[in-house]
Scaffold this motif. Sequence first.
Motif, mmCIF file in Angstrom:
data_model
loop_
_atom_site.group_PDB
_atom_site.id
_atom_site.type_symbol
_atom_site.label_atom_id
_atom_site.label_comp_id
_atom_site.label_asym_id
_atom_site.label_seq_id
_atom_site.Cartn_x
_atom_site.Cartn_y
_atom_site.Cartn_z
ATOM 1 N N LYS A 16 10.039 -14.841 -56.122
ATOM 2 C CA LYS A 16 11.012 -15.402 -57.060
ATOM 3 C C LYS A 16 11.242 -16.877 -56.775
ATOM 4 C CE LYS A 16 13.593 -11.216 -58.069
ATOM 5 N NZ LYS A 16 14.873 -10.524 -57.894
ATOM 6 N N ALA A 17 11.329 -17.233 -55.501
ATOM 7 C CA ALA A 17 11.583 -18.624 -55.125
ATOM 8 C C ALA A 17 10.437 -19.540 -55.555
ATOM 9 C CB ALA A 17 11.813 -18.736 -53.621
ATOM 10 N N LEU A 18 9.212 -19.035 -55.502
ATOM 11 C CA LEU A 18 8.063 -19.837 -55.916
ATOM 12 C C LEU A 18 8.039 -20.019 -57.423
ATOM 13 C CD1 LEU A 18 5.309 -18.400 -53.556
ATOM 14 C CD2 LEU A 18 6.449 -20.625 -53.392
ATOM 15 N N ILE A 19 8.465 -18.993 -58.146
ATOM 16 C CA ILE A 19 8.456 -19.036 -59.602
ATOM 17 C C ILE A 19 9.646 -19.825 -60.129
ATOM 18 C CG2 ILE A 19 8.656 -17.622 -61.681
ATOM 19 C CD1 ILE A 19 7.155 -15.425 -60.087
ATOM 20 N N ARG A 20 10.798 -19.595 -59.552
ATOM 21 C CA ARG A 20 12.013 -20.281 -59.999
ATOM 22 C C ARG A 20 12.897 -20.553 -58.778
ATOM 23 N NH1 ARG A 20 15.466 -15.359 -62.745
ATOM 24 N NH2 ARG A 20 15.070 -13.922 -61.056
ATOM 25 N N PRO A 21 13.104 -21.799 -58.463
ATOM 26 C CA PRO A 21 13.845 -22.133 -57.251
ATOM 27 C C PRO A 21 15.338 -21.868 -57.322
ATOM 28 C CG PRO A 21 13.188 -24.126 -58.393
ATOM 29 C CD PRO A 21 12.557 -22.988 -59.112
ATOM 30 N N VAL A 22 15.865 -21.470 -58.482
ATOM 31 C CA VAL A 22 17.267 -21.064 -58.591
ATOM 32 C C VAL A 22 17.277 -19.584 -58.946
ATOM 33 C CG1 VAL A 22 19.443 -21.361 -59.821
ATOM 34 C CG2 VAL A 22 18.023 -23.352 -59.296
ATOM 35 N N VAL A 23 17.928 -18.799 -58.104
ATOM 36 C CA VAL A 23 18.007 -17.360 -58.314
ATOM 37 C C VAL A 23 19.446 -17.025 -58.680
ATOM 38 C CG1 VAL A 23 17.684 -15.099 -57.245
ATOM 39 C CG2 VAL A 23 16.133 -16.980 -56.675
ATOM 40 N N PHE A 24 19.618 -16.274 -59.757
ATOM 41 C CA PHE A 24 20.942 -15.931 -60.261
ATOM 42 C C PHE A 24 21.281 -14.513 -59.848
ATOM 43 C CE2 PHE A 24 23.649 -15.612 -64.377
ATOM 44 C CZ PHE A 24 24.804 -15.883 -63.672
ATOM 45 N N GLY A 52 26.229 -5.914 -55.169
ATOM 46 C CA GLY A 52 25.704 -6.766 -56.227
ATOM 47 C C GLY A 52 24.205 -6.876 -56.149
ATOM 48 N N GLY A 53 23.663 -7.826 -56.879
ATOM 49 C CA GLY A 53 22.218 -8.000 -56.881
ATOM 50 C C GLY A 53 21.794 -9.058 -57.881
ATOM 51 N N GLY A 54 20.531 -9.010 -58.241
ATOM 52 C CA GLY A 54 19.953 -10.031 -59.103
ATOM 53 C C GLY A 54 20.178 -9.785 -60.579
ATOM 54 N N VAL A 55 20.214 -10.880 -61.314
ATOM 55 C CA VAL A 55 20.313 -10.837 -62.771
ATOM 56 C C VAL A 55 18.893 -10.914 -63.317
ATOM 57 C CG1 VAL A 55 21.191 -12.045 -64.816
ATOM 58 C CG2 VAL A 55 22.561 -11.973 -62.715
ATOM 59 N N GLY A 56 18.547 -10.002 -64.196
ATOM 60 C CA GLY A 56 17.211 -9.995 -64.792
ATOM 61 C C GLY A 56 17.034 -11.113 -65.803
ATOM 62 N N TRP A 57 15.776 -11.429 -66.119
ATOM 63 C CA TRP A 57 15.464 -12.468 -67.101
ATOM 64 C C TRP A 57 16.155 -12.135 -68.411
ATOM 65 C CZ3 TRP A 57 13.178 -16.930 -65.966
ATOM 66 C CH2 TRP A 57 12.460 -17.005 -64.765
ATOM 67 N N PHE A 83 35.370 -11.749 -65.083
ATOM 68 C CA PHE A 83 34.758 -12.866 -64.361
ATOM 69 C C PHE A 83 35.800 -13.553 -63.487
ATOM 70 C CE2 PHE A 83 33.638 -17.420 -64.167
ATOM 71 C CZ PHE A 83 32.440 -17.316 -63.479
ATOM 72 N N VAL A 84 35.416 -13.836 -62.221
ATOM 73 C CA VAL A 84 36.303 -14.503 -61.272
ATOM 74 C C VAL A 84 35.869 -15.947 -61.060
ATOM 75 C CG1 VAL A 84 37.142 -14.531 -58.890
ATOM 76 C CG2 VAL A 84 36.893 -12.351 -60.093
ATOM 77 N N ALA A 85 34.620 -16.149 -60.638
ATOM 78 C CA ALA A 85 34.156 -17.500 -60.322
ATOM 79 C C ALA A 85 32.643 -17.504 -60.147
ATOM 80 C CB ALA A 85 34.819 -18.006 -59.042
ATOM 81 N N LEU A 86 32.082 -18.712 -60.148
ATOM 82 C CA LEU A 86 30.661 -18.923 -59.896
ATOM 83 C C LEU A 86 30.525 -19.668 -58.576
ATOM 84 C CD1 LEU A 86 27.825 -18.560 -61.156
ATOM 85 C CD2 LEU A 86 28.086 -20.846 -62.128
ATOM 86 N N TYR A 87 29.638 -19.183 -57.710
ATOM 87 C CA TYR A 87 29.438 -19.754 -56.375
ATOM 88 C C TYR A 87 27.986 -20.191 -56.208
ATOM 89 C CZ TYR A 87 33.859 -17.489 -55.264
ATOM 90 O OH TYR A 87 35.179 -17.102 -55.260
ATOM 91 N N SER A 88 27.779 -21.078 -55.246
ATOM 92 C CA SER A 88 26.453 -21.575 -54.911
ATOM 93 C C SER A 88 26.158 -21.291 -53.445
ATOM 94 C CB SER A 88 26.403 -23.089 -55.171
ATOM 95 O OG SER A 88 25.150 -23.604 -54.820
ATOM 96 N N ASN A 96 20.921 -20.097 -54.664
ATOM 97 C CA ASN A 96 21.422 -18.878 -55.286
ATOM 98 C C ASN A 96 22.709 -19.226 -56.012
ATOM 99 O OD1 ASN A 96 19.404 -17.549 -53.939
ATOM 100 N ND2 ASN A 96 20.733 -16.183 -52.821
ATOM 101 N N LEU A 97 22.810 -18.836 -57.267
ATOM 102 C CA LEU A 97 24.062 -18.908 -58.003
ATOM 103 C C LEU A 97 24.580 -17.484 -58.111
ATOM 104 C CD1 LEU A 97 23.216 -21.394 -60.886
ATOM 105 C CD2 LEU A 97 24.534 -21.828 -58.810
ATOM 106 N N ILE A 98 25.834 -17.275 -57.732
ATOM 107 C CA ILE A 98 26.387 -15.929 -57.693
ATOM 108 C C ILE A 98 27.645 -15.877 -58.558
ATOM 109 C CG2 ILE A 98 27.297 -14.099 -56.214
ATOM 110 C CD1 ILE A 98 25.755 -15.885 -53.937
ATOM 111 N N ALA A 99 27.609 -15.040 -59.573
ATOM 112 C CA ALA A 99 28.770 -14.817 -60.423
ATOM 113 C C ALA A 99 29.554 -13.643 -59.839
ATOM 114 C CB ALA A 99 28.345 -14.512 -61.851
ATOM 115 N N LEU A 100 30.826 -13.877 -59.563
ATOM 116 C CA LEU A 100 31.680 -12.842 -58.981
ATOM 117 C C LEU A 100 32.557 -12.234 -60.072
ATOM 118 C CD1 LEU A 100 32.615 -11.442 -56.346
ATOM 119 C CD2 LEU A 100 34.385 -13.215 -56.188
ATOM 120 N N TYR A 101 32.583 -10.909 -60.114
ATOM 121 C CA TYR A 101 33.386 -10.156 -61.071
ATOM 122 C C TYR A 101 34.329 -9.231 -60.319
ATOM 123 C CZ TYR A 101 30.319 -11.684 -64.818
ATOM 124 O OH TYR A 101 29.624 -12.449 -65.716
#
Length: 152
Positions: A16-24, A52-57, A83-88, A96-101
């Motif tokens: 995933k990191a090689l394909i897209r350097p930002v993982v959601f 939690g885990g990864g968000v699909g395309w 939704f609570v907040a977005l973290y890096s 990694n961008l992490i959306a907290l709920y």
Amino acid sequence: MKRRSSLLVDLSMVAKALIRPVVFGVCGVVEDGQGQVLLVRHTYVGGWHLPGGGVGWGEPPENAVMRELEEETGLAESTAPAFVALYSRKVFWTTNLIALYRLRNARIDFKPNLEIREARFFDSADLPDGTTEATRRRLAELAGKAPRTPYW
């Protein structure tokens, strides 16, 4: 089995990191009817974490958090995720961008699986040994006991 699972997760993260350097990703603060919070222990990394885990395309993050909670913990019912907040978080050369709920009045039907060894509700004032610092910080922020930081 643990070693193979860890290797597959590591390889997946590298790909995933090689394909897209930002993982959601998404995480949930899941509370039962008594206000206790759900924590999980993974098979591939130590400590107690928020589930939690990864968000699909193309997947909406709100859908992703529900899917991950159902897959990992057997979430059977809860309020809708708020939704609570977005973290890096920086991980090697990726971000990694992490959306907290937050979900309340949750009930789970947990069965150990390849990814999650244990899932239990805890009093947020009495977290188990091994609870990660990031998990402790998120819970302190939600309780108003710590200022919110944008970093996971």
